[in-house]
Scaffold this motif. Sequence first.
Motif, mmCIF file in Angstrom:
data_model
loop_
_atom_site.group_PDB
_atom_site.id
_atom_site.type_symbol
_atom_site.label_atom_id
_atom_site.label_comp_id
_atom_site.label_asym_id
_atom_site.label_seq_id
_atom_site.Cartn_x
_atom_site.Cartn_y
_atom_site.Cartn_z
ATOM 1 N N PRO B 384 0.781 -1.255 0.427
ATOM 2 C CA PRO B 384 0.022 -0.120 -0.176
ATOM 3 C C PRO B 384 0.495 1.465 -0.266
ATOM 4 O O PRO B 384 0.226 2.537 -0.544
ATOM 5 C CB PRO B 384 -1.072 -0.300 1.675
ATOM 6 C CG PRO B 384 -0.330 -1.428 2.315
ATOM 7 C CD PRO B 384 0.205 -1.858 1.348
ATOM 8 N N HIS B 385 2.368 0.876 0.061
ATOM 9 C CA HIS B 385 3.209 2.275 -0.484
ATOM 10 C C HIS B 385 3.241 2.758 -1.335
ATOM 11 O O HIS B 385 4.115 3.689 -1.499
ATOM 12 C CB HIS B 385 4.161 2.377 1.084
ATOM 13 C CG HIS B 385 5.129 1.272 0.501
ATOM 14 N ND1 HIS B 385 5.450 -0.353 0.568
ATOM 15 C CD2 HIS B 385 6.711 1.320 -0.087
ATOM 16 C CE1 HIS B 385 6.177 -0.462 -0.303
ATOM 17 N NE2 HIS B 385 6.730 0.107 -0.789
ATOM 18 N N VAL B 493 7.338 4.956 -1.686
ATOM 19 C CA VAL B 493 7.415 4.382 -3.211
ATOM 20 C C VAL B 493 8.857 3.482 -2.322
ATOM 21 O O VAL B 493 8.632 2.708 -2.563
ATOM 22 C CB VAL B 493 7.382 4.463 -4.080
ATOM 23 C CG1 VAL B 493 6.294 5.380 -4.492
ATOM 24 C CG2 VAL B 493 8.594 5.370 -4.844
ATOM 25 N N ASP B 497 5.770 -0.196 4.911
ATOM 26 C CA ASP B 497 5.159 0.075 6.328
ATOM 27 C C ASP B 497 5.754 -1.045 7.357
ATOM 28 O O ASP B 497 6.234 -0.889 8.871
ATOM 29 C CB ASP B 497 3.640 -0.104 6.535
ATOM 30 C CG ASP B 497 2.976 1.372 6.170
ATOM 31 O OD1 ASP B 497 3.485 2.107 5.202
ATOM 32 O OD2 ASP B 497 1.760 1.200 6.101
#
Lengths: 538, 538
Positions: B384-385, B493, B497
């Motif tokens: 999700p990053h 990017v 996490d």
Amino acid sequence: MYDQLRFDYLSCAGHPHLHTPNFDRVAALGVRFSNAFVQSPICGASRMSFYTGRYVSSHGASWNGFPLRVGELTLGDHLRHVGMDCWLIGKTHMQADAAGMERLGLRPDSEIGARQAECGFDVWIRDDGLWGQGPDGFYDERRSPYNEYLKSNGYTSENPWAHNANASVDADGNIASGWMLSNAGKPANIREEHSETPWLTKRAIDFVDHVEEPWCAHLSYIKPHWPYIVPAPYHDMFSVDDVLAPVRHEKEREAPHPIYAAYMDGKIASAFQRDDVRKTVIPTYMGLIKQCDDQLGVLLDHLEDNDKMQRTLIVLTSDHGDYLGDHWLGEKDLFHNQSVKVPMIIYDPRPEADVTRGTVCDALVEAIDLVPTFVEVSGGNAVPHILEGRSLVPWLYGDSPHWRDYAISEFDYSPTPQSVELGVDPMDCRLFMVFDGRFKLIHSEGGFRPMLFDLSTDPNEFFDLAERPEYKAVIDRMYSRLGEWGRRCSQRVTKSDDDILNMRGTSTRKGILPFLVDGSEVPENLTAAYRGPAIKKF
Amino acid sequence: MYDQLRFDYLSCAGHPHLHTPNFDRVAALGVRFSNAFVQSPICGASRMSFYTGRYVSSHGASWNGFPLRVGELTLGDHLRHVGMDCWLIGKTHMQADAAGMERLGLRPDSEIGARQAECGFDVWIRDDGLWGQGPDGFYDERRSPYNEYLKSNGYTSENPWAHNANASVDADGNIASGWMLSNAGKPANIREEHSETPWLTKRAIDFVDHVEEPWCAHLSYIKPHWPYIVPAPYHDMFSVDDVLAPVRHEKEREAPHPIYAAYMDGKIASAFQRDDVRKTVIPTYMGLIKQCDDQLGVLLDHLEDNDKMQRTLIVLTSDHGDYLGDHWLGEKDLFHNQSVKVPMIIYDPRPEADVTRGTVCDALVEAIDLVPTFVEVSGGNAVPHILEGRSLVPWLYGDSPHWRDYAISEFDYSPTPQSVELGVDPMDCRLFMVFDGRFKLIHSEGGFRPMLFDLSTDPNEFFDLAERPEYKAVIDRMYSRLGEWGRRCSQRVTKSDDDILNMRGTSTRKGILPFLVDGSEVPENLTAAYRGPAIKKF
């Protein structure tokens, strides 16, 4: 660039006990920007903004050690494009994007790869000044040119950066580490000329003497950043009498914002809430700055003696400040001026800048303004689709350009103990500051309320107004600014405004002719390819 | 993927006259997402979001021909990372970042360079279907595999894409170009089997028969995108009786928003405001879709006959819609549903998806959700990053995941005639849509007022409520959402996490020990490197 140098620990910025004649000398020759803000009050993220000319949310390297993505354009790319070399002498705190480089097949030992790995600089010398060592090894695994220098000068320990430059020696001959604040007042166990600041000044003078002009050099000192320890005579040049009273207020401890509270409760803040710590550390911090000032004098004299002052533009700044106990805090990270505001002094030797010499400019300046400034000084064109800051040259020339209404700074606390204590997901550990010259709004992701200060009535930022209903309109206005900033065009980096203006209408001349009813709408030559000669029927 | 296929021109989506049994066949086997939105209603920008899983403001390629910056991760990067090949069969409309590639020393003929230049895909066949030709040459200067195919099949003109596939022939044997809407009803001068849609289907079948599994294939049809012309028998399969009345309202012409007004006044809109144009073009548009549906049947039959249906996940979608005269407009570009909403039908062969077969899901889906879906299907971890969308797999499995509250779409009109007419700087030619399932807010940079529609009472989006004071709270709420979206973490990017959670506290174990008062605060092994042995005093 200095590291962790507070905006107000210079005599030209008003410090009553710390005399910095060489900073003042540059200020007298140039313009001192009294409202200069960093894009993030932490080394790595701040520097990546200084080097890219872009906000932290635009380049993405939001904390120390978060790699700058491969291909992100830096000062070096912009300057080399216009024929100006760009060198590094000192610290960057840049982490290369090793995964991205591997994905693109870029070898760190190639010229392109080396620049990608070094934030776009050609390296005269790199030293991040963080040669920490613990049970898991060295914090920084590169070779340490500074340690090599010390070893060649008779410092025989495994890690003289830690054991000499940043440590004292006690009566029994044991190391008294500069990591311990209780040792801050002792003299570093090193000859002053071998300590980090004079060492880097010597490297800079070597550079000036040997590298062909024109160049841009990022001379990036490690000090006055911690460890707080300095060699004689600087270790006792200042006393407890020179320590200013902490800028803090009991009101700040009453129902504080949860994130501010977590910081006030942390280990660092607790240390700096102690009077004994402040009285030990601050004279040393002042000594470190005094040494920086003296070494700045050495360098300025060298430029003068070699007739280079009149063709060298000089910028003095820092990557962030240092709380030193103000607001019940140590270190930096949050957005009080002690942390987010930095010195910014620019000397431009050109006669056009004569009108502003020795003046102070209070425009809202951001760290990202320096890259566009250097591009303009080097003769390049503005590239606002990439660089989010704006050249400061007009201010140096005495113009009053139409300017930004607010400054932005950001902080990502995802790797910190505070994020653990507050139980916030990494993605939500993000703070934003909007400062319009009067009001400072701090927005926190993760469902926290904002903070608001009115610096016109509360210059010390003691009284958080965010929960007072009469400030709702102010808060809305500040959020509207933050919203505008959030919608900025920051990633359209492959197409300039000029490119766009030039492409308008070109597709019809290359045969893309949609939505003609019968072709009579356009000149005949545009449709020629779609008429005769007669064609076989299928 | 189809190009310019409206969400409602399928029988499974309710079109009363256009029977699309093969789209419906996939919908019966899977889930039809009835609220799927593209990130930008224009080919290039929309596709770059489909391929990167990121919003347009995050990847920056905001218009056709704006290069996707080198190093931006695409579907191919994510899938190859987990052992899944990723192929292109058809159109991408991707422009390589030639300047960025050169800066990084990436040659387009290297494996890495070729993927960078082709949006991360390995190319089975690429054909963007825009072989326009005019006084300044070809719009697309690559070799045209489709033109080569036609030439090898006896089409002897210089550009049979333009002269046969997208043109008819008149009674005198002259070319009647499909660029002219007046020719839309005529049959293309090509055997149906040689036209673009069957040609690409054959290439896809070749691919399926010859490439080793597992693979992901982006089968990307050029149609029903203009030029609006189709070969027999599709050219007269639909008549004026099948043309639906335009979805438009006189109210829309009264004091319209200036940008909407500029679009309504444009050449394209003027054409589609004409009944004769709609009645000529729309039956052809329907014929093009009918041909797509028939060819989809050919492909599905081939998968079934080769026992591949039970191990092939199929997604049917489009890069944007087509106004076709609705809202007094032609083409796409703005945010009415006709433009920004797309078909999205997913068939997942796994038994876990049996519970949802043949159902409709009205969750707010965005184009960027597909990359995370494919990563999950391929066995990869969520990132999700980097990827801003969210996997749709839970919906396919009958779960009701916590989901987004609003969808975002963007449009950059800087290269268009409207920007010239309105006199807006390129950087300000940016529109944003926020849709929460009921209200649709459209924000325009450049000082224009917003637009607001309530689709619960006005499903056709005729009545702009933005200037009615009773909607101020709604507008504020929608702006608050846009603000939240604007602050998203989209560029961090290089650090996930998990990376962040794992780095917490590591620096102290590598000897970074700031803010210890005397060292007693931490375990002894952390400070060991900073104590004895006894050291020489300098």
